[in-house]
Design a protein around this motif. Sequence first.
Motif, mmCIF file in Angstrom:
data_model
loop_
_atom_site.group_PDB
_atom_site.id
_atom_site.type_symbol
_atom_site.label_atom_id
_atom_site.label_comp_id
_atom_site.label_asym_id
_atom_site.label_seq_id
_atom_site.Cartn_x
_atom_site.Cartn_y
_atom_site.Cartn_z
ATOM 1 N N ASN A 13 10.270 19.440 -11.996
ATOM 2 C CA ASN A 13 10.764 19.775 -10.660
ATOM 3 C C ASN A 13 9.633 20.221 -9.728
ATOM 4 O O ASN A 13 9.694 21.278 -9.100
ATOM 5 N N LYS A 14 8.608 19.370 -9.625
ATOM 6 C CA LYS A 14 7.463 19.669 -8.766
ATOM 7 C C LYS A 14 7.220 18.529 -7.764
ATOM 8 O O LYS A 14 7.492 17.365 -8.052
ATOM 9 N N ARG A 15 6.694 18.895 -6.602
ATOM 10 C CA ARG A 15 6.193 17.884 -5.679
ATOM 11 C C ARG A 15 4.906 17.301 -6.249
ATOM 12 O O ARG A 15 4.236 17.938 -7.056
ATOM 13 N N TRP A 16 4.549 16.104 -5.784
ATOM 14 C CA TRP A 16 3.363 15.471 -6.376
ATOM 15 C C TRP A 16 2.622 14.604 -5.385
ATOM 16 O O TRP A 16 3.163 14.144 -4.393
ATOM 17 N N ILE A 17 1.329 14.439 -5.679
ATOM 18 C CA ILE A 17 0.471 13.524 -4.937
ATOM 19 C C ILE A 17 -0.225 12.617 -5.939
ATOM 20 O O ILE A 17 -0.346 12.957 -7.124
ATOM 21 N N LYS A 18 -0.632 11.461 -5.481
ATOM 22 C CA LYS A 18 -1.324 10.504 -6.356
ATOM 23 C C LYS A 18 -2.701 10.208 -5.811
ATOM 24 O O LYS A 18 -2.871 9.955 -4.615
ATOM 25 N N ALA A 19 -3.691 10.235 -6.689
ATOM 26 C CA ALA A 19 -5.055 9.873 -6.325
ATOM 27 C C ALA A 19 -5.268 8.385 -6.557
ATOM 28 O O ALA A 19 -4.977 7.868 -7.642
ATOM 29 N N LEU A 20 -5.738 7.697 -5.542
ATOM 30 C CA LEU A 20 -6.101 6.289 -5.653
ATOM 31 C C LEU A 20 -7.612 6.165 -5.526
ATOM 32 O O LEU A 20 -8.210 6.699 -4.599
ATOM 33 N N ARG A 21 -8.207 5.446 -6.452
ATOM 34 C CA ARG A 21 -9.654 5.247 -6.418
ATOM 35 C C ARG A 21 -9.953 3.951 -5.669
ATOM 36 O O ARG A 21 -9.582 2.873 -6.110
ATOM 37 N N VAL A 22 -10.622 4.082 -4.556
ATOM 38 C CA VAL A 22 -10.858 2.951 -3.661
ATOM 39 C C VAL A 22 -12.145 2.229 -4.054
ATOM 40 O O VAL A 22 -13.219 2.830 -4.103
ATOM 41 N N ASN A 23 -12.011 0.936 -4.296
ATOM 42 C CA ASN A 23 -13.143 0.099 -4.689
ATOM 43 C C ASN A 23 -13.456 -0.864 -3.547
ATOM 44 O O ASN A 23 -12.666 -1.771 -3.251
ATOM 45 N N ALA A 24 -14.586 -0.680 -2.904
ATOM 46 C CA ALA A 24 -14.949 -1.515 -1.752
ATOM 47 C C ALA A 24 -15.118 -2.981 -2.123
ATOM 48 O O ALA A 24 -15.002 -3.865 -1.269
ATOM 49 N N ASP A 25 -15.354 -3.275 -3.405
ATOM 50 C CA ASP A 25 -15.543 -4.663 -3.836
ATOM 51 C C ASP A 25 -14.230 -5.426 -3.946
ATOM 52 O O ASP A 25 -14.209 -6.659 -3.838
ATOM 53 N N THR A 26 -13.139 -4.713 -4.164
ATOM 54 C CA THR A 26 -11.862 -5.382 -4.383
ATOM 55 C C THR A 26 -10.757 -4.938 -3.439
ATOM 56 O O THR A 26 -9.748 -5.634 -3.292
ATOM 57 N N ASP A 27 -10.903 -3.787 -2.805
ATOM 58 C CA ASP A 27 -9.853 -3.239 -1.951
ATOM 59 C C ASP A 27 -10.109 -3.543 -0.482
ATOM 60 O O ASP A 27 -11.248 -3.758 -0.052
ATOM 61 N N SER A 28 -9.038 -3.539 0.285
ATOM 62 C CA SER A 28 -9.102 -3.643 1.733
ATOM 63 C C SER A 28 -8.158 -2.596 2.295
ATOM 64 O O SER A 28 -7.362 -1.993 1.563
ATOM 65 N N ALA A 29 -8.219 -2.352 3.590
ATOM 66 C CA ALA A 29 -7.308 -1.392 4.200
ATOM 67 C C ALA A 29 -5.860 -1.821 3.985
ATOM 68 O O ALA A 29 -4.970 -0.988 3.777
ATOM 69 N N VAL A 30 -5.619 -3.127 3.970
ATOM 70 C CA VAL A 30 -4.267 -3.652 3.761
ATOM 71 C C VAL A 30 -3.792 -3.378 2.340
ATOM 72 O O VAL A 30 -2.659 -2.945 2.114
ATOM 73 N N SER A 31 -4.649 -3.632 1.358
ATOM 74 C CA SER A 31 -4.256 -3.411 -0.034
ATOM 75 C C SER A 31 -4.080 -1.928 -0.334
ATOM 76 O O SER A 31 -3.196 -1.547 -1.104
#
Length: 227
Positions: free
Chosen positions: A98-116
């Motif tokens: 019963n807790k609120r939560w956040i998720k960490a996303l690791r951004v990879n400039a080689d494969t990620d874009s602002a859209v993804s």
Amino acid sequence: MHVKFCGFTQLSDIQTATQLGVDAVGLVFYPPSPRAVTLAQAQILSTAIPAFVSVVALVVNMQQDELVELADNVSFDIIQFHGDESAEQCQQLASTVNKRWIKALRVNADTDSAVSVRAQVDEFAKAGASSILLDAYHQHKYGGTGARFDWSLVPQDSSLPIILAGGLTADNVAATLELPIYAVDVSGGIEIDKGKKDPAKMRAFMKAVKRDRWQNATPSEPSNTSS
């Protein structure tokens, strides 16, 4: 701009951080990390955190029974899932305690874009996340590398408030005011050594955030209450 200091292991460091006006304090419950704390250590550290300062429990691929034990023994407000957890797993685990939560996303400039990145944020928003933390990708580490990713990949129209992490210091945090983010999260940028904070660096970081907060504030118009 809200500020989270993460990776505390020393009681005096937490006391300094809260005196400086930090909004959230992060405790790491991932044994391989040099900033990890035990349940016993966390119980002591949490006693120094006053009301209205959020306590964030950082976990990495933690099993349900471990998370339940953590929640039963340590007072915290928010879970920060920092591993390979799916949106569904995060929601299920958080609901168990019963807790609120956040998720960490690791951004990879080689494969990620602002859209993804935005698409990933949307997925966790649908599952009930309160915010998303964006950190730099590392092949062998889940975070705490002190590396900075390409900030142009921060989505402009995120469905969740964005917390920015990775390589932040008192010297560059002012530049984050130009980004569409809700908060900044720093660990290595305020340390003497891993897990040991530098009071001068903590003070300089908060000073930089507060100074630019006031400089960029838009004064409100006085209301006309005359009749």
